[in-house]
Design an enzyme around this catalytic site. Sequence first.
Site, PDB file in Angstrom:
ATOM      1  N   GLU A  66       0.941  -1.302   0.186  1.00  0.00           N
ATOM      2  CA  GLU A  66      -0.005  -0.029   0.017  1.00  0.00           C
ATOM      3  C   GLU A  66       0.911   1.038  -0.078  1.00  0.00           C
ATOM      4  O   GLU A  66       2.070   0.945   0.247  1.00  0.00           O
ATOM      5  CB  GLU A  66      -0.890   0.030   1.359  1.00  0.00           C
ATOM      6  N   LYS A  90      -6.099  10.279  -0.083  1.00  0.00           N
ATOM      7  CA  LYS A  90      -6.165   8.958   0.716  1.00  0.00           C
ATOM      8  C   LYS A  90      -7.250   8.160   0.199  1.00  0.00           C
ATOM      9  O   LYS A  90      -8.392   8.449   0.122  1.00  0.00           O
ATOM     10  CB  LYS A  90      -6.527   9.062   2.138  1.00  0.00           C
ATOM     11  N   SER A 122     -13.829   0.516   9.377  1.00  0.00           N
ATOM     12  CA  SER A 122     -13.022   0.562   8.209  1.00  0.00           C
ATOM     13  C   SER A 122     -13.513  -0.093   6.902  1.00  0.00           C
ATOM     14  O   SER A 122     -13.961  -1.066   7.268  1.00  0.00           O
ATOM     15  CB  SER A 122     -11.743   0.265   8.619  1.00  0.00           C
ATOM     16  N   ALA A 123     -13.165   0.269   5.816  1.00  0.00           N
ATOM     17  CA  ALA A 123     -13.597  -0.326   4.525  1.00  0.00           C
ATOM     18  C   ALA A 123     -12.555  -1.500   4.355  1.00  0.00           C
ATOM     19  O   ALA A 123     -13.006  -2.227   3.490  1.00  0.00           O
ATOM     20  CB  ALA A 123     -13.543   0.703   3.325  1.00  0.00           C
ATOM     21  N   ASP A 124     -11.586  -1.523   5.035  1.00  0.00           N
ATOM     22  CA  ASP A 124     -10.599  -2.582   4.900  1.00  0.00           C
ATOM     23  C   ASP A 124     -11.221  -3.841   5.049  1.00  0.00           C
ATOM     24  O   ASP A 124     -10.924  -4.951   4.853  1.00  0.00           O
ATOM     25  CB  ASP A 124      -9.359  -2.156   6.055  1.00  0.00           C
ATOM     26  N   LYS A 166      -4.964  -1.820  14.662  1.00  0.00           N
ATOM     27  CA  LYS A 166      -4.528  -0.884  15.325  1.00  0.00           C
ATOM     28  C   LYS A 166      -4.985  -0.953  16.783  1.00  0.00           C
ATOM     29  O   LYS A 166      -6.097  -1.190  16.784  1.00  0.00           O
ATOM     30  CB  LYS A 166      -4.508   0.491  14.653  1.00  0.00           C
TER      31      LYS A 166
END
Length: 705
Positions: free
Chosen positions: A50, A114, A171-173, A190
Amino acid sequence: MRSLLFRRGLRAPPRYYSTLRASSRLSQYLSITPEVQSALSAGHPVVALESAIYTHGFPHPANLSLAREIEAVIRANGAVPATICILNGKARIGLEAKELEQLADAAGKSGTAKVSRRDLGYLLAGAGATKIGGTTIAGTSVLAHLAGIKVFATGGLGGVHRGVQNTMDVSADLTELGRTPVAVVCAGSKAFLDLPRTLEYLETEGVYVGTFRDGRDAGEVVEFPAFWSRGCGIKAPSVVEDANEAARIIYASHSLGLTSGHLFTNPIPAAYEIPNEEIQSIIAESVKVAEGKSSGKDVTPFILNDILKRTGGRSIEANRGLILNNAAMGAKVAVELARLEGTGERRQTHMPHIPPSQIRPKEEANPVVPSPPPEVVVVGGVAVDVNCDTSSPTPSLHTSNPSTITESLGGVGNNVAYALHLSGVRTRLVSSVGADLAGSWVRERVQERGMDTEGIFTDPARATARYVAVNDANGGLFVASADMRVIEHLGTADVTEVIKAANAEWVVLDGNLSQQTTKGVLEYCLKSGIKDSMYSAATAAELFSTSLPWWPTIDALTIDSGFRDRVDQLAARTGVDLSESGIVQKAVSLLPYIPRLFVKLGEQGVIVVRLLEVGEKPRRSRESVVVEAREGEEVGGVEVRYFAAEKLGVDGVQSVNGAGDTFLGVLVAAMVRGLPLEEAVGEAQKAAVLTLGVKEAVSARIRPL
């Protein structure tokens, strides 16, 4: 529209083709570096990286130093790094040295985006002023998957934020991992996130989560790592022993056609760890400060910056250590996965100039025995054929019909290629399948026939093609349905790369290809000296440029009322409608573009309409009409010849599916072997009768010519 055939060196009327600039649609939005392209082509392991950590994580010039270190670590462990970002308004898969510097220099600037999944369409369409952006885990996963990269190394995963019941901040993750089959190697989520809810969310999304044992004893509890800390008090959902085991998990999931991703958490090295108890008190203060001061995608950068200040810089050193550790593990997993896939799995990238190849690491793979060069390349569909044989002479509409249902390998391109193969002609099929169980099944069936799969791509965005036929009690087709989207998106660049590598004399094009791909491949064949020699249906003049010298060729043939009268007489002698249906007229109108056409008439036989060479004197008969061109023209004339249908065999008609494709495949084989026209058509008709007598799309009783 069914198929086109091209042969290298076959003489055709002089013509001028306008430039047809056809390529994969993705190529206008994505670009891949030569190094990464070469690695993908050669089957070497590649690791995606990334870029948001460089644009929104580390400051300049520390980010550039880190980027170079990460790429060096991946190379040292046997893989090729592919840093992914948006640069100059285009998605980049891999970066050159100066481009990496350009990306790093954009850190902290107001115009640097981002980039997550939701932003890709907007930025790549040029809708805003932003031309550069760092991709998040979600954004990187999307682009890596499109490029065919299966392993992705990063720092830490996003997750469910604390207080989600009030903010809905997830999060879209996480959702990306649930729908994109890319394996992410990271140091866990995290620590300032809601880790229990994050793991629950991943479970709901169907994402496999495993933590590397990392030297701990077999009886020791392995905890889910929390970025800066090796554990967080939560037991890991599962334990992964090493890179080989991780690769086997990925390989098994892909073989099953699963479309969700994998999360492999790699604990931070002990030398860089900030113990969980220590970091949690710091996080609590940072999260409290962040409330009301940031939202959305700005929350994480804000908290990370505050933690950096409170740890006196220790957090950024920990970041660096864990990222380099993950890069090394990601490379090891990629190497092991490539070794497992060394039996020949293919990937569809839809990137320009990426030829298909078997995935074989150079160091430890068994020697590859290259396939003999093909004599014919067939470009077209391969599909799972589902035949529903009812017991009724006329199946009922708007209700279910009791049937005997069977599955077999089909698709126009596949059927033609298999008929060629059975006829003793070396053939390569160029096609595309989905990254699903059906795609794996198709590859296995093709290989079982003794044919290579070097031209079969995998398109992860679409399902393997299917053709469902409902047949009446006599084996006749009542109704059918087909999903051929994966074939329609087969790109020009991919196809021409295979044709170029094969250097075959003959190319057959399936009419189910997109018009753009057909045009692009047509132009390539003509420029390469592969001249068109057959088109099996007279319904697609729109494929050709209106600037072609159509009229001079037609005018040279002196087509007049006398010609039409002779065609009517031929129709009367044969009992076949040649005039009212317009078959001959349509075929003649295509001769300036395609000088030899075979029109299949089902149980009535075949009509051949072709241009004659200057000085050619075909055998005249009651089944043909010959018209000579004027003296001094560059064509010799036109011939229309009728061939009666072959009598049915003792098996009668079991299914009509594939009979026409069998005819075409054997006809091409006969032409490759140099058989006269009469013999070629005769052999093709006999083969079609054999296929009519079986349930399969092509009869296995066809023998070499």
